[in-house]
Design an enzyme around this catalytic site. Sequence first.
Site, short mmCIF file in Angstrom:
data_model
loop_
_atom_site.label_atom_id
_atom_site.label_comp_id
_atom_site.label_asym_id
_atom_site.label_seq_id
_atom_site.Cartn_x
_atom_site.Cartn_y
_atom_site.Cartn_z
N HIS A 121 -18.52 -45.87 47.62
CA HIS A 121 -18.90 -44.44 47.53
C HIS A 121 -18.97 -43.78 48.90
CE1 HIS A 121 -20.78 -45.12 43.25
NE2 HIS A 121 -19.46 -45.07 43.25
N CYS A 129 -12.84 -34.20 57.81
CA CYS A 129 -12.45 -32.80 57.96
C CYS A 129 -11.78 -32.30 56.68
CB CYS A 129 -11.53 -32.64 59.16
SG CYS A 129 -10.99 -30.93 59.36
N GLY A 189 -29.72 -54.37 41.89
CA GLY A 189 -30.32 -53.04 42.05
C GLY A 189 -29.43 -51.87 41.72
C1 BJW Z 1 -34.57 -52.12 42.03
C2 BJW Z 1 -35.54 -51.91 42.97
C3 BJW Z 1 -35.90 -53.02 43.73
C4 BJW Z 1 -35.25 -50.05 42.02
N1 BJW Z 1 -35.30 -54.18 43.55
N2 BJW Z 1 -33.99 -53.29 41.83
C5 BJW Z 1 -16.07 -43.04 32.47
C6 BJW Z 1 -17.01 -42.71 31.51
C7 BJW Z 1 -17.91 -41.66 31.73
C8 BJW Z 1 -17.88 -40.93 32.93
C9 BJW Z 1 -16.95 -41.26 33.86
C10 BJW Z 1 -16.05 -42.30 33.63
N3 BJW Z 1 -15.26 -42.41 34.73
C11 BJW Z 1 -15.64 -41.48 35.63
C12 BJW Z 1 -16.66 -40.76 35.13
C13 BJW Z 1 -17.37 -39.66 35.83
C14 BJW Z 1 -18.37 -40.14 36.84
C15 BJW Z 1 -19.47 -40.96 36.16
O1 BJW Z 1 -19.50 -42.17 36.21
N4 BJW Z 1 -20.42 -40.31 35.55
C16 BJW Z 1 -21.53 -41.03 34.89
C17 BJW Z 1 -22.85 -40.50 35.40
C18 BJW Z 1 -21.36 -40.96 33.40
N5 BJW Z 1 -17.75 -40.94 37.90
C19 BJW Z 1 -17.07 -40.37 38.89
O2 BJW Z 1 -16.94 -39.16 38.95
C20 BJW Z 1 -16.47 -41.28 39.94
N6 BJW Z 1 -15.13 -40.94 40.16
C21 BJW Z 1 -14.13 -41.34 39.35
O3 BJW Z 1 -14.31 -42.14 38.46
O4 BJW Z 1 -12.91 -40.77 39.64
C22 BJW Z 1 -11.90 -40.76 38.61
C23 BJW Z 1 -12.35 -39.79 37.53
C24 BJW Z 1 -12.89 -38.57 37.88
C25 BJW Z 1 -13.32 -37.68 36.90
C26 BJW Z 1 -13.24 -38.04 35.56
C27 BJW Z 1 -12.70 -39.28 35.22
C28 BJW Z 1 -12.24 -40.14 36.22
C29 BJW Z 1 -17.17 -41.07 41.27
C30 BJW Z 1 -18.58 -41.53 41.25
C31 BJW Z 1 -19.25 -41.21 42.59
C32 BJW Z 1 -20.73 -41.48 42.52
N7 BJW Z 1 -21.38 -40.95 43.65
C33 BJW Z 1 -22.83 -41.04 43.72
C34 BJW Z 1 -23.43 -39.91 44.56
C35 BJW Z 1 -22.96 -39.78 45.92
C36 BJW Z 1 -23.79 -38.75 46.60
C37 BJW Z 1 -24.56 -39.36 47.74
O5 BJW Z 1 -25.06 -40.48 47.66
O6 BJW Z 1 -24.70 -38.66 48.71
O7 BJW Z 1 -23.19 -42.33 44.21
S1 BJW Z 1 -23.69 -40.92 42.18
C38 BJW Z 1 -24.99 -41.97 42.66
O8 BJW Z 1 -25.05 -43.00 41.64
C39 BJW Z 1 -24.57 -42.63 43.98
C40 BJW Z 1 -24.78 -44.10 43.66
O9 BJW Z 1 -23.98 -44.93 44.49
C41 BJW Z 1 -24.45 -44.19 42.19
C42 BJW Z 1 -25.00 -45.39 41.50
O10 BJW Z 1 -26.37 -45.37 41.46
P1 BJW Z 1 -27.19 -46.72 41.55
O11 BJW Z 1 -26.95 -47.38 42.84
O12 BJW Z 1 -26.98 -47.54 40.34
O13 BJW Z 1 -28.70 -46.16 41.61
P2 BJW Z 1 -29.71 -45.79 40.43
O14 BJW Z 1 -30.78 -44.95 41.01
O15 BJW Z 1 -29.02 -45.26 39.24
O16 BJW Z 1 -30.33 -47.19 39.98
C43 BJW Z 1 -31.16 -47.94 40.85
C44 BJW Z 1 -31.47 -49.26 40.18
O17 BJW Z 1 -32.22 -50.06 41.07
C45 BJW Z 1 -32.31 -49.12 38.89
O18 BJW Z 1 -31.73 -49.93 37.88
C46 BJW Z 1 -33.69 -49.68 39.29
O19 BJW Z 1 -34.35 -50.35 38.21
C47 BJW Z 1 -33.32 -50.64 40.38
N8 BJW Z 1 -34.35 -50.85 41.39
N9 BJW Z 1 -35.94 -50.54 42.89
C48 BJW Z 1 -34.35 -54.26 42.53
N10 BJW Z 1 -36.87 -52.88 44.68
ZN ZN Z 2 -9.80 -31.28 61.39
#
Ligand code: BJW
Ligand code: ZN
Length: 243
Positions: A121, A129, A189
């Site tokens: 990500h 840019c 996580g």
């Molecule tokens: C602990 C703990 C401790 C706490 N010890 N554990 C197919 C189906 C449906 C939708 C889509 C699909 N394909 C694509 C999509 C759209 C979309 C998507 O997935 N949407 C869903 C929400 C449904 N995906 C995209 O758009 C992606 N692009 C893509 O697929 O391109 C092709 C395409 C485009 C459009 C349509 C179709 C295809 C891109 C995804 C980019 C995600 N970016 C983000 C934000 C970036 C902004 C930034 O950071 O500045 O990245 S989203 C956000 O979530 C961030 C993270 O990396 C990501 C994942 O989150 P994560 O790491 O899982 O965190 P949490 O908070 O959700 O969970 C934390 C966990 O830790 C919990 O389980 C806790 O219990 C645990 N925890 N403390 C152990 N101490």
């Molecule tokens: Zn430039």
Amino acid sequence: MTTRYSLSEIRDRLANARSVTVLTGAGISADSGIPTFRGADGLWKNYRPEELASPDAFARNPALVWEWYNWRRELIAAKQPNAAHTALVTLEHRAENFWLITQNVDGLHRAAGSRKLSEIHGNIWKVRCTQCGIVEDNHAVPIPIPPTCSSCGGLLRPHIVWFGESLAREDIERSLHALRSCEILLIIGTSGVVYPAASFASVAKEQGALVVEVNLDPTSHTSLVDASFHGRAKDLVPLLVPG
Ligand code: BJW
Ligand code: ZN
């Protein structure tokens, strides 16, 4: 802890595996004091993702998006890798074939010493840019708003993958190779709701890998994995990978 395997069995399997892949999410950095995205104290609690982490949001109001990133850069700059990040460096050195796939943009895996990794990500310490596409390291905190490109004067954006944007092809290919060839996939996580990373566990599972999850709570992965250990990453990962 609900699992068909004990922690010591998984520790031994990890110690003997030739090929290990790891997928991490925000939970591993929660133990360094960085908020996760979802859940009670998550980053999305106060901000709607589509208002900040999308190309449309940036086109509408780049200053607002950069203010959010400045707040996060300031928060992350003060944080250090924890024992879970360090244990994964140990695992990288120990396993013959190792790859770390992280969804995190905070750079803490690299800061800990991980080198065999894909930051799928992006990275909050890189800018890109919007005109000429150049990608550069940028550690300014705060970054002056609006930040401009030193080559062409264009508007800079965070080098981060927002909703609706594609991941880099080389990251997808490298990740899929690691998932298709590993003996063990360790998932730490992540809530497993954001695609394509949410589908990675089933790629490894389908080719016969042992899939192990470490998370505070049950997730969308839990029903698929072979072993699920519930607790803090900083406590459990060092038990699975003793130094
Ligand atoms: C602990 C703990 C401790 C706490 N010890 N554990 C197919 C189906 C449906 C939708 C889509 C699909 N394909 C694509 C999509 C759209 C979309 C998507 O997935 N949407 C869903 C929400 C449904 N995906 C995209 O758009 C992606 N692009 C893509 O697929 O391109 C092709 C395409 C485009 C459009 C349509 C179709 C295809 C891109 C995804 C980019 C995600 N970016 C983000 C934000 C970036 C902004 C930034 O950071 O500045 O990245 S989203 C956000 O979530 C961030 C993270 O990396 C990501 C994942 O989150 P994560 O790491 O899982 O965190 P949490 O908070 O959700 O969970 C934390 C966990 O830790 C919990 O389980 C806790 O219990 C645990 N925890 N403390 C152990 N101490
Ligand atoms: Zn430039």
